[in-house]
Design a protein around this motif. Structure first.
Motif, short mmCIF file in Angstrom:
data_model
loop_
_atom_site.label_atom_id
_atom_site.label_comp_id
_atom_site.label_asym_id
_atom_site.label_seq_id
_atom_site.Cartn_x
_atom_site.Cartn_y
_atom_site.Cartn_z
N LYS A 180 4.50 1.27 -6.78
CA LYS A 180 5.36 2.39 -6.39
C LYS A 180 6.30 2.69 -7.52
O LYS A 180 6.65 1.83 -8.30
CB LYS A 180 6.13 2.03 -5.12
N HIS A 333 2.11 3.80 7.36
CA HIS A 333 1.06 2.99 8.00
C HIS A 333 1.68 1.67 8.41
O HIS A 333 2.81 1.36 8.00
CB HIS A 333 -0.10 2.73 7.03
N HIS A 364 -3.25 -2.95 4.80
CA HIS A 364 -3.47 -1.88 5.78
C HIS A 364 -4.83 -1.24 5.51
O HIS A 364 -4.92 -0.05 5.25
CB HIS A 364 -2.34 -0.85 5.69
ZN LIG Z 1 0.65 -1.19 0.90
#
Ligand SMILES: [Zn+2]
Length: 479
Positions: A180, A333, A364
């Motif tokens: 990220k 999620h 996920h």
């Molecule tokens: Zn993740």
């Protein structure tokens, strides 16, 4: 509060002024974008990556997430459906646009050439449709966007935009780990307006300087037990630093004399990162890890500690925002144990390449449903969970499957009095609101806006480092 409303109405009137004068002179105005006087109360959209009901509820039942508990108490909840695959750039852009990746244009982390070689990073300029911050800005509604995915390079919005760049932590690409983005000193186009840049980076530097103390405040003393675990732990620092930075920037916006913007979107990503890295430490049984193993002793509290941090962040934000604020807490999620997958790869301690299998023990893989909490002005209370059951007794099975990540943007627009586009597949979650959804407009993507889209091709850094890094993380390839 009163002042803020008057100001926002004043802004909308000012934007109306020009077309009205033209009209009075007999010149037919071109139909502009829909206008709004702003929401009846500020809206705070908190995006929390990978925050999972199944991890949060045991803590909530123990009274350890008091701010989430209070928000659920006075609001409504659901387990939010997501899209597959659950790559952050796709989903968070769907949350912001109300559109599917094939329509909004952010389908992946990187672009490929015809031979499937990765060539460049996706950026904000790849988006082919308005995000909520464009729709709101064009409607005369002030909107702050802090740390949201795919906001680099920043756009000229009616408020503050602090971009999250899709980039490696070290500009030379020498470092692996981060999935990220974050703020990067020295890269242009990360802050709008440019006049806020110095202030934003000053805060970023403060957070960076105090990071060790901040982390000790969240986790206590964490002591890795070997080289692999030390690397896994230090790989999380960038995410914690980004979250603390975004939180501080949001709080600073709310502390201004004029208060927060009509709508603020803030993103926190660390919950996903700790879920990936430390799921086994938190739920060791299925992995065959003993409760007194080094892994559990070192990292057993990392996931719950970060959930407590997210809860405290929620509390600080709500305390800084006016009392009547409408909160939308949405995750992209959920998160599940990957014990089966890890066993297939040779268990925790061994794998084909001889490395420990601890870096992805949570994940996920099947588009697990996420957390959704709506509370405040125009929100009905008590929906999405069994009537009469105390919040402190809620189990995962009590949370209703309702809504989708595609519904967040239409619902947000409804709270601001704006109709969603007919080209948005999601719906307004009217069941949770005490207002009717405004009539839809054909589209918010007017030709003038699409034409004015800037395509500089600017990349946050030399993309090769980031591309290597995404390859290492298994995000590239034919899948
Ligand atoms: Zn993740």
């Amino acid at each position: 509060m009163g002042n803020r409303r008057i100001q926002s109405i004043g802004t909308a009137r000012a934007l109306f002024a020009v077309p009205l004068i033209l009209f009075a002179c007999g010149v037919a105005p071109e139909a502009g974008p829909p206008q709004s006087d702003g929401p009846d109360a500020p809206v705070l959209l908190l995006g929390v990556d990978g925050f999972e009901w199944g991890l949060a509820l045991p803590l909530l039942r123990a009274g350890e997430l008091p701010n989430l508990e209070a928000a659920i108490e006075r609001g409504s909840v659901s387990a939010l459906e997501t899209l597959h695959p659950t790559w952050s750039p796709r989903i968070w852009t769907s949350v912001a646009t109300g559109k599917l990746p094939a329509d909004h244009g952010i389908e992946d982390f990187v672009h490929y050439d015809d031979e499937r070689n990765p060539v460049s990073l996706f950026t904000q300029e790849d988006r082919r449709t308005k995000a909520h911050w464009n729709i709101l800005s064009d409607a005369g509604v002030s909107v702050d966007t802090i740390g949201w995915w795919m906001t680099f390079p920043v756009e000229p919005v009616h408020g503050l935009m602090v971009a999250q760049t899709n980039a490696p932590i070290e500009a030379d690409g020498s470092r692996s780990g981060p999935e990220k983005g974050l703020l990067r000193a020295g890269v242009p186009a990360q802050v709008h307006p440019a006049s806020m840049e110095a202030e934003v980076f000053e805060r970023f530097a403060e957070i960076d300087a105090g990071l060790d103390a901040t982390l000790e405040g969240i986790f206590g003393k964490v002591e890795p037990y070997n080289e692999e675990s030390a690397g896994r732990w230090s790989d999380c620092r960038w995410a914690f630093r980004a979250d603390s930075t975004y939180l501080a920037l949001a709080l600073a916006q709310a502390a201004r004399a004029e208060g927060p913007a009509d709508v603020t979107a803030v993103y926190l990503g660390g919950s996903d990162v700790v879920g990936h890295r430390f799921f086994a430490a938190h739920r060791p049984g299925p992995f065959g890890l003993a409760e007194d193993s080094e892994e559990v002793r070192a990292f057993g509290e990392v996931v719950p500690d970060y959930y407590r941090f997210v809860d405290a962040a929620l509390g600080r934000l709500l305390a800084a925002w006016p009392e009547d604020t409408t909160l939308i807490l949405a995750t992209d999620h959920g998160m599940v144990s990957l014990d089966q997958d890890v066993q297939k790869r040779g268990g925790i301690l061994g794998s084909r390449d001889g490395k420990a299998n601890l870096s992805n023990t949570g994940g996920h893989p099947r588009g697990e449903r996420g957390v959704f909490v709506l509370a405040g002005t125009h929100v009905r209370a008590g929906l999405g969970r069994p009537a009469g059951k105390p919040v402190r007794e809620l189990e995962r099975g009590d949370i209703e499957d309702f809504g989708s990540v595609l519904d967040v943007a239409p619902t947000l627009l409804a709270l601001v009095g704006l109709g969603a586009g007919e080209d948005m597949p999601g719906r307004v979650l009217e069941r949770y609101l005490d207002v009717e959804a405004p009539a839809r407009v054909p589209t918010h993507d007017d030709a003038a806006w699409l034409e004015a889209r800037v395509h500089t091709g600017i990349q946050p850094v030399d993309p090769s480092g980031r591309i290597d890094q995404l390859g290492d993380l298994g995000y590239l390839g034919d899948e």
